[in-house]
Design a protein around this motif. Sequence first.
Motif, mmCIF file in Angstrom:
data_model
loop_
_atom_site.group_PDB
_atom_site.id
_atom_site.type_symbol
_atom_site.label_atom_id
_atom_site.label_comp_id
_atom_site.label_asym_id
_atom_site.label_seq_id
_atom_site.Cartn_x
_atom_site.Cartn_y
_atom_site.Cartn_z
ATOM 1 N N UNK A 37 19.405 16.687 -79.214
ATOM 2 C CA UNK A 37 18.762 17.996 -79.299
ATOM 3 C C UNK A 37 19.793 19.124 -79.325
ATOM 4 N N UNK A 38 20.789 19.044 -78.453
ATOM 5 C CA UNK A 38 21.764 20.129 -78.382
ATOM 6 C C UNK A 38 22.580 20.203 -79.670
ATOM 7 N N UNK A 39 23.030 19.043 -80.170
ATOM 8 C CA UNK A 39 23.822 19.028 -81.400
ATOM 9 C C UNK A 39 22.989 19.511 -82.585
ATOM 10 N N UNK A 40 21.769 19.003 -82.711
ATOM 11 C CA UNK A 40 20.873 19.361 -83.819
ATOM 12 C C UNK A 40 20.487 20.837 -83.723
ATOM 13 N N UNK A 41 20.050 21.254 -82.539
ATOM 14 C CA UNK A 41 19.573 22.627 -82.363
ATOM 15 C C UNK A 41 20.661 23.663 -82.543
ATOM 16 N N UNK A 42 21.854 23.389 -82.034
ATOM 17 C CA UNK A 42 22.974 24.323 -82.192
ATOM 18 C C UNK A 42 23.336 24.489 -83.656
ATOM 19 N N UNK A 43 23.423 23.365 -84.368
ATOM 20 C CA UNK A 43 23.766 23.418 -85.785
ATOM 21 C C UNK A 43 22.694 24.118 -86.599
ATOM 22 N N UNK A 44 21.437 23.852 -86.279
ATOM 23 C CA UNK A 44 20.327 24.490 -87.007
ATOM 24 C C UNK A 44 20.339 25.997 -86.777
ATOM 25 N N UNK A 45 20.538 26.412 -85.531
ATOM 26 C CA UNK A 45 20.561 27.846 -85.217
ATOM 27 C C UNK A 45 21.682 28.550 -85.986
ATOM 28 N N UNK A 46 22.845 27.926 -86.042
ATOM 29 C CA UNK A 46 23.968 28.521 -86.780
ATOM 30 C C UNK A 46 23.656 28.599 -88.279
ATOM 31 N N UNK A 47 23.028 27.568 -88.809
ATOM 32 C CA UNK A 47 22.656 27.528 -90.226
ATOM 33 C C UNK A 47 21.674 28.663 -90.548
ATOM 34 N N UNK A 48 20.674 28.849 -89.676
ATOM 35 C CA UNK A 48 19.706 29.929 -89.880
ATOM 36 C C UNK A 48 20.390 31.289 -89.797
ATOM 37 N N UNK A 49 21.228 31.469 -88.781
ATOM 38 C CA UNK A 49 21.893 32.757 -88.574
ATOM 39 C C UNK A 49 22.765 33.135 -89.763
ATOM 40 N N UNK A 50 23.501 32.179 -90.271
ATOM 41 C CA UNK A 50 24.421 32.447 -91.382
ATOM 42 C C UNK A 50 23.682 32.847 -92.652
ATOM 43 N N UNK A 51 22.518 32.257 -92.880
ATOM 44 C CA UNK A 51 21.807 32.475 -94.134
ATOM 45 C C UNK A 51 20.746 33.562 -94.079
ATOM 46 N N UNK A 52 20.297 33.920 -92.873
ATOM 47 C CA UNK A 52 19.248 34.926 -92.746
ATOM 48 C C UNK A 52 19.767 36.248 -92.199
ATOM 49 N N UNK A 53 21.063 36.314 -91.965
ATOM 50 C CA UNK A 53 21.680 37.545 -91.466
ATOM 51 C C UNK A 53 21.016 38.020 -90.176
#
Length: 325
Positions: free
Chosen positions: A43-59
């Motif tokens: 969960x931590x690995x998946x969730x951290x990576x997903x959050x970063x992916x969203x942040x980078x692409x959605x500003x």
Amino acid sequence: MTLKTIVAAAVASTVIASPVMAQDRSDWPGNFTVGTASQGGTYFAYGSGWANFMAENLDISGGAEITGGPMQNMALVHTGDLKFGLTTMGPARESREGNSPLAPGMKMDNVCAMFPMYQTPFSITALSSSGIESISDIPDGATIGFGPAGSTSDTYFPRMMETLGVDFERRNGSWSDLGGQLQDGLIDVVAFAAGIPIPAVSQLEVQTDVNIIGMNDEEAEKVINNFPVSEFIIPASTYQSLEEPSRVVSMWNFAMANCDVSESLVYEMVKLTMENNDKMVSIHKAATTSVPENYDKNTVLPWHPGAARWFNENGYEIPEDQIHN
């Protein structure tokens, strides 16, 4: 190519590359946090990576928060303390029905599904030196680590062990901490429930010899008949310590949002996630099943309107009565 053509092409490419920036974002939060679980778990690995992916692409600024796992995430998302979280279908059902041990009687019905993640296999790990090679080998009174209190593993694995006649002492902690205790001989077994490969198990087998223990026919049938799980095969290629596929049981995980979160934000998050599986798999291999075809594995949570809009637009039918109103 004329100057006019070059300018027109540049404008077109800008519009295609940044569709999110052109829409109304007035109801988007300034930042977001996704509830995950303990470090050393999927969960931590998946969730951290997903959050970063969203942040980078959605500003939009975003990150992950370490929590006690699915049960606590349901509570935090329901109350709005966190806008997003990860959960497993079993804890989600108990929480919606008011049976969460964290808040007995509170029906957590302001939580909506976003997208399918992966299945959580329930597997057991012991040191090879212990001589434990099967569930029946676990000695009476063995100390078993079940993960963080309130996690999927802690909620279901002790009951499964009792159903299979195992007598044990219960120990809670983060997956990383329990892996260290197992290696140091402070506990006998760790009962993991997390997407594979589990970081803590991968780390363990690099440092010492371990046995990754599955279920026999009788054990699997008994557990499937008593819990909301299905049969699952851990491929031998998942871990160095596996010489052949390991049969266990599993439960589905979904990403969720507070139902009051902006419809357009959730739509864009689901769109990014479902249309970029290669990126998700680079975050964690468990995301190979984070694909839209698995939307029907959600039989518990109502769908967030933003998520339902993306699925319906792309041919995955979600009936109106399954969408949060």
